[in-house]
Design a protein around this motif. Sequence first.
Motif, short mmCIF file in Angstrom:
data_model
loop_
_atom_site.label_atom_id
_atom_site.label_comp_id
_atom_site.label_asym_id
_atom_site.label_seq_id
_atom_site.Cartn_x
_atom_site.Cartn_y
_atom_site.Cartn_z
N VAL A 124 0.84 -1.20 0.00
CA VAL A 124 0.00 0.00 0.00
C VAL A 124 0.87 1.25 0.00
O VAL A 124 0.61 2.21 -0.72
N ALA A 125 1.93 1.24 0.80
CA ALA A 125 2.83 2.39 0.84
C ALA A 125 3.46 2.62 -0.53
O ALA A 125 3.56 3.77 -1.01
N ARG A 126 3.88 1.56 -1.19
CA ARG A 126 4.52 1.73 -2.50
C ARG A 126 3.51 2.20 -3.55
O ARG A 126 3.85 3.02 -4.42
N ALA A 127 2.27 1.73 -3.46
CA ALA A 127 1.24 2.22 -4.38
C ALA A 127 1.00 3.71 -4.17
O ALA A 127 0.84 4.48 -5.13
N LEU A 128 0.99 4.14 -2.91
CA LEU A 128 0.83 5.55 -2.60
C LEU A 128 2.00 6.36 -3.16
O LEU A 128 1.82 7.41 -3.79
N LEU A 129 3.22 5.88 -2.93
CA LEU A 129 4.41 6.59 -3.42
C LEU A 129 4.43 6.66 -4.94
O LEU A 129 4.85 7.67 -5.52
N GLU A 130 3.98 5.61 -5.61
CA GLU A 130 3.89 5.61 -7.06
C GLU A 130 2.95 6.71 -7.55
O GLU A 130 3.24 7.44 -8.50
N GLN A 131 1.80 6.84 -6.88
CA GLN A 131 0.81 7.82 -7.31
C GLN A 131 1.27 9.25 -7.03
O GLN A 131 1.06 10.15 -7.85
N VAL A 132 1.90 9.47 -5.90
CA VAL A 132 2.39 10.82 -5.59
C VAL A 132 3.52 11.20 -6.53
O VAL A 132 3.62 12.35 -6.99
N ASP A 133 4.41 10.25 -6.80
CA ASP A 133 5.53 10.45 -7.73
C ASP A 133 6.44 11.60 -7.29
O ASP A 133 6.96 12.36 -8.11
N ARG A 134 6.61 11.71 -5.99
CA ARG A 134 7.52 12.69 -5.40
C ARG A 134 8.14 12.05 -4.15
O ARG A 134 7.53 11.16 -3.55
N PRO A 135 9.32 12.50 -3.73
CA PRO A 135 9.86 11.98 -2.47
C PRO A 135 8.94 12.36 -1.32
O PRO A 135 8.46 13.49 -1.23
N ILE A 136 8.69 11.41 -0.42
CA ILE A 136 7.83 11.65 0.72
C ILE A 136 8.66 11.51 2.00
O ILE A 136 9.15 10.43 2.32
N ALA A 137 8.82 12.63 2.70
CA ALA A 137 9.48 12.61 4.00
C ALA A 137 8.50 12.04 5.01
O ALA A 137 7.34 12.45 5.05
N ALA A 138 8.96 11.09 5.82
CA ALA A 138 8.02 10.43 6.74
C ALA A 138 8.74 9.88 7.96
O ALA A 138 9.24 8.75 7.93
N PRO A 139 8.78 10.65 9.06
CA PRO A 139 9.17 10.07 10.34
C PRO A 139 8.00 9.27 10.91
O PRO A 139 6.92 9.23 10.31
N SER A 140 8.19 8.63 12.04
CA SER A 140 7.10 7.86 12.63
C SER A 140 5.94 8.79 13.00
O SER A 140 6.14 9.94 13.40
N ALA A 141 4.72 8.27 12.88
CA ALA A 141 3.51 9.09 13.02
C ALA A 141 3.04 9.14 14.47
O ALA A 141 1.99 8.61 14.84
N ASN A 142 3.85 9.79 15.31
CA ASN A 142 3.55 9.96 16.72
C ASN A 142 4.15 11.28 17.19
O ASN A 142 4.95 11.89 16.50
N ARG A 143 3.75 11.72 18.38
CA ARG A 143 4.41 12.89 18.97
C ARG A 143 5.89 12.57 19.18
O ARG A 143 6.26 11.45 19.50
N SER A 144 6.73 13.57 19.03
CA SER A 144 8.17 13.36 19.10
C SER A 144 8.58 12.73 20.42
O SER A 144 8.16 13.17 21.50
N GLY A 145 9.40 11.68 20.31
CA GLY A 145 9.91 11.00 21.49
C GLY A 145 8.98 9.94 22.06
O GLY A 145 9.39 9.19 22.94
#
Length: 333
Positions: A124-145
């Motif tokens: 699913v992530a790769r399908a999303l990245l294919e559609q966006v067709d741009r580099p996607i910056a992505a740290p973990s999806a939580n509050r820092s730390g």
Amino acid sequence: MTRRLDATESGIATAASILRAGGLVAFGTETVYGLGADASQPQAVARIFEAKNRPRFNPLISHFAHAQAAFQQIVPNALAHRLAQAFWPGPLTLILPRAPGCCISDLAADGLSTLAVRVPANAVARALLEQVDRPIAAPSANRSGRISPVDATHVLEELDGRIDAVLDSGPCTVGLESTVVDLSDPQRPCLLRPGGITLEELQAICPHISLPQTTSDAAPHSPGRLISHYAPHLPVRLDALQAQPDEALLAFGAPRPTNAPLVWNLSPTGSLEEAAARLFTGLRTLDHKGQAMGLTRIAVQPIPHHGLGRAIQDRLNRAAAPRPQDGTGDTAP
């Protein structure tokens, strides 16, 4: 309110549209859920830091649908090609010099001359990245730390109302962040963060790779290197042979007699793969239930120091590190 999108063709298309427009979308990978933004848009990247309360001196990993796209943004060397061929798509992040004409914003790279790049294995992530067709910056999806999320519900517990959407692809299979390898000096490759690819697997291709070095809360060279990280609210006590009556217990291996009023066993069979996949859910569960029960700490039984055990121990060491209220460390409110 944050939208929860199903991992369907329509949901992926909606998520891609939000990202191209400069929005924030959390999405699942094989490691943990990442909080994505278009890495080429500085304002979008800035929203990541705002949503996470993340220190701006911590660089971000940029994600790509395939190695060719990643190599357009960096200057790969022969070792990078060998590691990518062996482990991409997969839980491996490579740090390499930025390419001339690189479109990734300085904010995503923290102004460094290097970039952290990876190609996730989650379909699913790769399908999303294919559609966006741009580099996607992505740290973990939580509050820092805080504890990294391994399903969409965890994301919403941390970031509901702070991001535009979460693309729900189900639980993450690896459950630990990617292994980070610095290849900016091909003569001196360095393992900066143990993760889903083990040291032994890396050494099969790169025998001279150096081991992780002690870091500090000064500006880190790669993501995920802050001393205090992955932290539950309850303090963590490591290498506990027995739990106290006021402690929750994070156990590993065959169940042993215990006085702990609350127990989460990472793997009753002693499987490090199972333990890695269950680590963050276990910490989150013990933290939430332990606080409700009036417990004061989380005790952690010893973890083997080989294979994925190194990565598990790395995360536990950071979870147990001093917090900001103690005068050191980094975490979010």
